[in-house]
Scaffold this motif. Structure first.
Motif, PDB file in Angstrom:
ATOM      1  N   LEU A  36      18.450  28.109  -0.530  1.00 37.08           N
ATOM      2  CA  LEU A  36      17.350  27.161  -0.350  1.00 37.08           C
ATOM      3  C   LEU A  36      17.334  26.068  -1.430  1.00 37.08           C
ATOM      4  CD1 LEU A  36      15.034  26.534   1.538  1.00 37.08           C
ATOM      5  CD2 LEU A  36      13.585  28.019   0.166  1.00 37.08           C
ATOM      6  N   ALA A  37      17.632  26.425  -2.652  1.00 35.35           N
ATOM      7  CA  ALA A  37      17.626  25.450  -3.753  1.00 35.35           C
ATOM      8  C   ALA A  37      18.687  24.362  -3.573  1.00 35.35           C
ATOM      9  CB  ALA A  37      17.841  26.162  -5.079  1.00 35.35           C
ATOM     10  N   GLN A  38      19.715  24.632  -2.748  1.00 31.50           N
ATOM     11  CA  GLN A  38      20.793  23.662  -2.521  1.00 31.50           C
ATOM     12  C   GLN A  38      20.644  22.917  -1.198  1.00 31.50           C
ATOM     13  OE1 GLN A  38      24.528  25.737  -2.886  1.00 31.50           O
ATOM     14  NE2 GLN A  38      23.986  26.580  -4.870  1.00 31.50           N
ATOM     15  N   GLN A  39      19.579  23.203  -0.453  1.00 31.70           N
ATOM     16  CA  GLN A  39      19.386  22.548   0.836  1.00 31.70           C
ATOM     17  C   GLN A  39      18.643  21.230   0.660  1.00 31.70           C
ATOM     18  OE1 GLN A  39      17.759  25.085   3.851  1.00 31.70           O
ATOM     19  NE2 GLN A  39      19.291  26.663   3.503  1.00 31.70           N
ATOM     20  N   ALA A  40      19.006  20.269   1.484  1.00 30.39           N
ATOM     21  CA  ALA A  40      18.374  18.951   1.458  1.00 30.39           C
ATOM     22  C   ALA A  40      17.033  19.000   2.167  1.00 30.39           C
ATOM     23  CB  ALA A  40      19.279  17.937   2.148  1.00 30.39           C
ATOM     24  N   ASP A  41      16.116  18.135   1.738  1.00 32.06           N
ATOM     25  CA  ASP A  41      14.876  17.994   2.491  1.00 32.06           C
ATOM     26  C   ASP A  41      14.750  16.597   3.098  1.00 32.06           C
ATOM     27  OD1 ASP A  41      14.045  16.561   0.208  1.00 32.06           O
ATOM     28  OD2 ASP A  41      12.889  18.252  -0.546  1.00 32.06           O
ATOM     29  N   SER A  42      15.770  15.751   2.891  1.00 27.06           N
ATOM     30  CA  SER A  42      15.852  14.474   3.604  1.00 27.06           C
ATOM     31  C   SER A  42      17.268  13.917   3.492  1.00 27.06           C
ATOM     32  CB  SER A  42      14.824  13.458   3.078  1.00 27.06           C
ATOM     33  OG  SER A  42      15.122  13.083   1.765  1.00 27.06           O
ATOM     34  N   ILE A  43      17.546  12.966   4.378  1.00 28.75           N
ATOM     35  CA  ILE A  43      18.853  12.306   4.416  1.00 28.75           C
ATOM     36  C   ILE A  43      18.604  10.804   4.481  1.00 28.75           C
ATOM     37  CG2 ILE A  43      21.016  12.015   5.709  1.00 28.75           C
ATOM     38  CD1 ILE A  43      20.347  14.722   7.099  1.00 28.75           C
ATOM     39  N   ARG A  44      19.417  10.041   3.744  1.00 28.75           N
ATOM     40  CA  ARG A  44      19.394   8.584   3.858  1.00 28.75           C
ATOM     41  C   ARG A  44      20.797   8.104   4.179  1.00 28.75           C
ATOM     42  NH1 ARG A  44      16.103   7.568  -1.347  1.00 28.75           N
ATOM     43  NH2 ARG A  44      14.076   8.278  -0.640  1.00 28.75           N
ATOM     44  N   VAL A  45      20.866   7.210   5.150  1.00 28.99           N
ATOM     45  CA  VAL A  45      22.138   6.602   5.529  1.00 28.99           C
ATOM     46  C   VAL A  45      22.028   5.106   5.261  1.00 28.99           C
ATOM     47  CG1 VAL A  45      23.711   6.104   7.444  1.00 28.99           C
ATOM     48  CG2 VAL A  45      22.602   8.352   7.286  1.00 28.99           C
ATOM     49  N   TYR A  46      22.995   4.589   4.528  1.00 30.32           N
ATOM     50  CA  TYR A  46      23.078   3.160   4.227  1.00 30.32           C
ATOM     51  C   TYR A  46      24.274   2.610   4.996  1.00 30.32           C
ATOM     52  CZ  TYR A  46      20.051   4.705   0.425  1.00 30.32           C
ATOM     53  OH  TYR A  46      19.029   5.272  -0.297  1.00 30.32           O
ATOM     54  N   LYS A  47      23.985   2.052   6.173  1.00 26.51           N
ATOM     55  CA  LYS A  47      25.068   1.604   7.061  1.00 26.51           C
ATOM     56  C   LYS A  47      25.982   0.586   6.390  1.00 26.51           C
ATOM     57  CE  LYS A  47      24.004   0.519  11.283  1.00 26.51           C
ATOM     58  NZ  LYS A  47      23.309   0.069  12.513  1.00 26.51           N
ATOM     59  N   SER A  48      25.401  -0.415   5.753  1.00 23.72           N
ATOM     60  CA  SER A  48      26.224  -1.485   5.175  1.00 23.72           C
ATOM     61  C   SER A  48      27.148  -0.972   4.069  1.00 23.72           C
ATOM     62  CB  SER A  48      25.345  -2.614   4.641  1.00 23.72           C
ATOM     63  OG  SER A  48      24.529  -2.139   3.586  1.00 23.72           O
ATOM     64  N   GLU A  49      26.767   0.128   3.432  1.00 24.52           N
ATOM     65  CA  GLU A  49      27.574   0.718   2.356  1.00 24.52           C
ATOM     66  C   GLU A  49      28.477   1.845   2.864  1.00 24.52           C
ATOM     67  OE1 GLU A  49      25.077   1.894  -0.931  1.00 24.52           O
ATOM     68  OE2 GLU A  49      23.805   0.125  -0.664  1.00 24.52           O
ATOM     69  N   ARG A  50      28.316   2.233   4.137  1.00 24.81           N
ATOM     70  CA  ARG A  50      29.046   3.368   4.711  1.00 24.81           C
ATOM     71  C   ARG A  50      28.862   4.596   3.812  1.00 24.81           C
ATOM     72  NH1 ARG A  50      28.929  -0.455   7.694  1.00 24.81           N
ATOM     73  NH2 ARG A  50      30.490  -0.982   9.240  1.00 24.81           N
ATOM     74  N   ARG A  51      27.584   4.904   3.557  1.00 26.08           N
ATOM     75  CA  ARG A  51      27.244   5.985   2.633  1.00 26.08           C
ATOM     76  C   ARG A  51      26.075   6.785   3.177  1.00 26.08           C
ATOM     77  NH1 ARG A  51      23.934   5.863  -2.378  1.00 26.08           N
ATOM     78  NH2 ARG A  51      23.407   3.750  -1.763  1.00 26.08           N
ATOM     79  N   MET A  52      26.166   8.109   3.064  1.00 25.80           N
ATOM     80  CA  MET A  52      25.082   9.012   3.444  1.00 25.80           C
ATOM     81  C   MET A  52      24.762   9.883   2.225  1.00 25.80           C
ATOM     82  SD  MET A  52      24.779  11.685   6.624  1.00 25.80           S
ATOM     83  CE  MET A  52      26.101  12.769   6.091  1.00 25.80           C
ATOM     84  N   VAL A  53      23.454  10.043   1.960  1.00 23.19           N
ATOM     85  CA  VAL A  53      23.005  10.802   0.791  1.00 23.19           C
ATOM     86  C   VAL A  53      22.067  11.911   1.248  1.00 23.19           C
ATOM     87  CG1 VAL A  53      21.822  10.671  -1.437  1.00 23.19           C
ATOM     88  CG2 VAL A  53      23.130   8.695  -0.607  1.00 23.19           C
ATOM     89  N   LEU A  54      22.327  13.136   0.799  1.00 25.31           N
ATOM     90  CA  LEU A  54      21.393  14.248   0.981  1.00 25.31           C
ATOM     91  C   LEU A  54      20.498  14.280  -0.245  1.00 25.31           C
ATOM     92  CD1 LEU A  54      23.681  17.172   2.247  1.00 25.31           C
ATOM     93  CD2 LEU A  54      22.674  15.276   3.538  1.00 25.31           C
ATOM     94  N   LEU A  55      19.195  14.445  -0.012  1.00 26.14           N
ATOM     95  CA  LEU A  55      18.229  14.421  -1.107  1.00 26.14           C
ATOM     96  C   LEU A  55      17.404  15.701  -1.139  1.00 26.14           C
ATOM     97  CD1 LEU A  55      17.390  10.976   0.081  1.00 26.14           C
ATOM     98  CD2 LEU A  55      17.782  11.264  -2.339  1.00 26.14           C
ATOM     99  N   LYS A  56      17.023  16.083  -2.336  1.00 22.28           N
ATOM    100  CA  LYS A  56      16.050  17.153  -2.583  1.00 22.28           C
ATOM    101  C   LYS A  56      14.940  16.459  -3.350  1.00 22.28           C
ATOM    102  CE  LYS A  56      15.378  21.746  -2.718  1.00 22.28           C
ATOM    103  NZ  LYS A  56      15.305  22.492  -1.470  1.00 22.28           N
ATOM    104  N   GLY A  57      13.801  16.218  -2.695  1.00 17.83           N
ATOM    105  CA  GLY A  57      12.794  15.332  -3.269  1.00 17.83           C
ATOM    106  C   GLY A  57      13.387  13.932  -3.290  1.00 17.83           C
ATOM    107  N   ASP A  58      13.350  13.283  -4.428  1.00 15.10           N
ATOM    108  CA  ASP A  58      13.961  11.963  -4.569  1.00 15.10           C
ATOM    109  C   ASP A  58      15.308  12.026  -5.283  1.00 15.10           C
ATOM    110  OD1 ASP A  58      11.918  10.559  -3.290  1.00 15.10           O
ATOM    111  OD2 ASP A  58      10.742  10.407  -5.142  1.00 15.10           O
ATOM    112  N   VAL A  59      15.819  13.237  -5.495  1.00 17.11           N
ATOM    113  CA  VAL A  59      17.052  13.418  -6.253  1.00 17.11           C
ATOM    114  C   VAL A  59      18.238  13.594  -5.303  1.00 17.11           C
ATOM    115  CG1 VAL A  59      18.223  14.888  -7.946  1.00 17.11           C
ATOM    116  CG2 VAL A  59      15.759  14.501  -8.124  1.00 17.11           C
ATOM    117  N   PRO A  60      19.251  12.725  -5.416  1.00 20.51           N
ATOM    118  CA  PRO A  60      20.455  12.910  -4.601  1.00 20.51           C
ATOM    119  C   PRO A  60      21.169  14.210  -4.986  1.00 20.51           C
ATOM    120  CG  PRO A  60      20.407  10.710  -5.574  1.00 20.51           C
ATOM    121  CD  PRO A  60      19.316  11.507  -6.224  1.00 20.51           C
ATOM    122  N   ILE A  61      21.507  15.010  -3.984  1.00 19.26           N
ATOM    123  CA  ILE A  61      22.241  16.247  -4.264  1.00 19.26           C
ATOM    124  C   ILE A  61      23.663  16.195  -3.724  1.00 19.26           C
ATOM    125  CG2 ILE A  61      20.197  17.703  -4.516  1.00 19.26           C
ATOM    126  CD1 ILE A  61      20.689  18.703  -1.636  1.00 19.26           C
TER     127      ILE A  61
END
Length: 179
Positions: A36-61
């Motif tokens: 559970l401590a390693q699971q994301a609680d949100s995802i952000r995708v930045y299309k123009s950067e071709r980048r996806m970030v998994l987040l726990k709170g506001d911290v990228p994991i």
């Protein structure tokens, strides 16, 4: 010239047959859920950067380089077949361990707004937008798939990355896809 065309046709048919066969075989067993401590609680995708970030709170994991729909730079998805990746706020609403690509997580596109916009234009909004690995049997391409946008609107990662994402992203995780 005729022999070259025949050879090309044989190669194309062979690749098509191989892809269809591997799609039926499937991805194999999905990985177990991460702690559970390693699971994301949100995802952000930045299309123009071709980048996806998994987040726990506001911290990228975890961060991944991605491929998108073939027409991803032409704005948000508006209709079936436009090969664009959607933009907006969605969630991961189900998963497919027997996908034609190496595992897949379904993005809840089309939203009610997407449906209204498509209806206003008198066309279907499309659907089946996923985060997925490479087509089954094509995993040997690994990072090379990032050289171009090749999906029909999905978000693609390597197979190893997809296993990590599958384990770390529970159903109902919100995903924001930005231009």
């Amino acid at each position: 010239m005729r022999k070259k065309l025949i050879a090309l046709a044989i190669v194309i048919v062979s690749l098509f047959t191989y892809t269809k066969l591997m799609a039926r075989i499937g991805s194999g067993s999905p990985p177990p859920d991460a702690p559970l401590a390693q699971q994301a609680d949100s995802i952000r995708v930045y299309k123009s950067e071709r980048r996806m970030v998994l987040l726990k709170g506001d911290v990228p994991i975890s961060t991944y380089r991605i491929s998108l729909g073939k027409a991803a730079d032409a704005g948000p998805k508006q209709r079936e077949g436009d090969e664009k990746t959607p933009e907006g706020h969605y969630e991961i609403d189900w998963r497919n361990p027997k996908s034609m690509a190496h595992l897949s997580l379904h993005i809840s596109y089309p939203s009610p707004d997407d449906q209204r916009n498509a209806a206003a234009g008198s066309f279907p909004p499309g659907g089946n937008i996923m985060i997925h690995g490479l087509p089954n049997g094509w995993g040997l391409f690994r990072q090379a798939h990032r050289l171009w946008d090749w999906t029909d609107g999905c978000i693609a990662v390597t197979n190893a990355e997809m296993r990590d994402i599958w384990a770390r992203v529970p159903d109902h995780t919100p995903i924001d896809i930005m231009p």
